[in-house]
Design an enzyme around this catalytic site. Structure first.
Site, PDB file in Angstrom:
ATOM      1  N   GLN A  70       0.998  -1.170   0.049  1.00 46.52           N
ATOM      2  CA  GLN A  70       0.189   0.000   0.204  1.00 46.52           C
ATOM      3  C   GLN A  70       0.630   1.201   0.155  1.00 46.52           C
ATOM      4  O   GLN A  70       1.613   1.528   0.432  1.00 46.52           O
ATOM      5  CB  GLN A  70      -1.058  -0.099   1.206  1.00 46.52           C
ATOM      6  CG  GLN A  70      -1.809   1.374   1.002  1.00 46.52           C
ATOM      7  CD  GLN A  70      -2.934   1.254   2.417  1.00 46.52           C
ATOM      8  OE1 GLN A  70      -2.251   1.687   3.433  1.00 46.52           O
ATOM      9  NE2 GLN A  70      -4.177   0.981   2.239  1.00 46.52           N
ATOM     10  N   CYS A 100      -7.165   7.513   5.170  1.00 42.08           N
ATOM     11  CA  CYS A 100      -5.777   7.922   5.858  1.00 42.08           C
ATOM     12  C   CYS A 100      -6.489   9.434   6.431  1.00 42.08           C
ATOM     13  O   CYS A 100      -6.288  10.317   5.368  1.00 42.08           O
ATOM     14  CB  CYS A 100      -4.582   7.837   6.057  1.00 42.08           C
ATOM     15  SG  CYS A 100      -4.002   7.861   7.653  1.00 42.08           S
ATOM     16  N   HIS A 171     -14.047   1.262   2.535  1.00 44.31           N
ATOM     17  CA  HIS A 171     -13.877   1.638   3.763  1.00 44.31           C
ATOM     18  C   HIS A 171     -15.387   2.696   4.745  1.00 44.31           C
ATOM     19  O   HIS A 171     -15.149   3.388   4.192  1.00 44.31           O
ATOM     20  CB  HIS A 171     -13.058   2.344   4.832  1.00 44.31           C
ATOM     21  CG  HIS A 171     -12.567   2.155   6.803  1.00 44.31           C
ATOM     22  ND1 HIS A 171     -12.256   2.479   7.277  1.00 44.31           N
ATOM     23  CD2 HIS A 171     -14.083   2.290   7.297  1.00 44.31           C
ATOM     24  CE1 HIS A 171     -11.995   2.760   8.270  1.00 44.31           C
ATOM     25  NE2 HIS A 171     -13.607   2.589   8.511  1.00 44.31           N
ATOM     26  N   GLY A 213     -15.543  -2.092  10.535  1.00 41.70           N
ATOM     27  CA  GLY A 213     -16.628  -2.711  11.772  1.00 41.70           C
ATOM     28  C   GLY A 213     -17.053  -4.254  11.757  1.00 41.70           C
ATOM     29  O   GLY A 213     -17.966  -4.597  12.691  1.00 41.70           O
TER      30      GLY A 213
END
Length: 332
Positions: A70, A100, A171, A213
């Site tokens: 990454q 991020c 995400h 999650g």
């Protein structure tokens, strides 16, 4: 250049890149637990790849494969150069971080703030795709701050896909660029898995994996009814046996006892100790193996307290296993 095929099966389960956690030692452990999962490095900035200590930054044991590098950054030329280096070092995929939210990352104009600049992300992807013949993928959020516009998210995906990215790890939260810490950004913004499901329905030619999650086998299997893959983050690190159980569930294989899996690490651990590495650098990734089990606390205590001592070796790991098994027998 032709892009090497990346099968959907190899992306059904992956472990998210996590700073300070998913180093090479961690990935070797996770590979033993999940033979079919795709693993990811910690994020490395393109500049560091090009100018830094590659032996350290790109450390990788062959057993880890398939493993992706990454990258962070926003300069298409630098990202292309770093992607080329990653391919030369044997990585199977180059993943661009567009998720991020930390202040340091924002200051460098990369990570989640790039959700606001889809054209720049597309230019970066295009440059990397032209530079390598392994897949270039993107890990992103749903948006930033108060944005609540699915069409804007879909437009981001379309713009980047038009540059040659066919695989997205979503995400399923917004990233709040002000007012929340990186830890809070993993917990406070609400999860909206339906956006990931919808983009998959509306763009069936894209490979969409969902992240955020996900903490149980049951939840993972539910997500896989709507997307191509699930990416586990901290749940896989804090409860690594979950990773093993999910890999087994997806492959139809059997689950193996925790102690048996751990003992498969012995040759790797002893080879590294022979090279002068301190046990603590590997042991920290093993602490959660007995999470939620009778004796799990004893395992963590023996291993964490002893691994920092000079000369600590595999004997300590066996002592931790013995302490755990003693508690298990007492609880039976």
């Amino acid at each position: 250049m032709p892009v090497a095929p990346l099968s959907i099966d190899s992306l059904r389960l992956s472990v998210a890149p996590m700073m300070d956690w998913t180093d090479s030692h961690c990935r070797v452990f996770h590979r033993l637990l999940a033979p079919r999962a795709r693993l990811y490095t910690e994020m490395v900035h393109a500049n560091a790849v090009l100018q830094g200590d590659r032996a350290r930054l790109l450390a990788r044991d062959p057993v880890e494969n398939p493993v992706a590098l990454q990258l962070g950054g926003s300069d298409p030329a630098l990202l292309a150069g770093a992607a080329r280096v990653g391919q030369e070092h044997g990585f199977d995929e180059i993943n661009l971080n567009v998720g991020c939210p930390s202040d340091r990352v924002q200051a460098g104009r990369f990570g989640a703030c790039l959700m606001k600049e889809p054209t720049l992300v597309a230019d970066s992807v295009s440059a990397m795709v032209a530079a390598v013949d392994i897949p270039v993928t993107v890990k992103c959020r749903l948006g930033v701050d108060e944005e609540n516009d699915y069409d804007r998210f879909a437009g981001f995906i379309d713009t980047v896909a038009s540059a040659g990215c066919r695989i997205f790890f979503v995400h399923a939260r917004n990233a709040w660029l002000k007012g929340l810490s990186p830890k809070q950004n993993r917990e406070v913004p609400p999860l909206r898995y339906d956006w990931a499901y919808r983009i998959k329905r509306e763009r069936p030619d894209l490979i969409i994996a969902v992240n955020g999650g996900i903490a149980t086998v049951e939840d993972s299997l539910l997500h896989l009814q709507h997307t191509d893959g699930v990416m586990l983050g901290r749940a896989a690190y804090h409860d690594p046996y979950l990773l093993h159980r999910l890999d087994a569930a997806l492959s139809g294989g059997e689950t193996l006892p925790r102690a048996q899996l751990l003992r498969a690490m012995r040759p790797y651990v002893e080879s590294r100790l022979d090279q002068g590495l301190a046990l603590k650098h590997i042991a920290r990734h093993l602490l959660g193996l007995f999470h939620g089990q009778p004796g799990g606390r004893a395992f963590r205590q023996v291993l964490s307290e002893g691994a920092h001592r000079n000369g600590a070796d595999w004997t300590l790991v066996e002592q931790a296993i013995a302490a755990t098994e003693s508690r298990l027998q007492s609880a039976a």
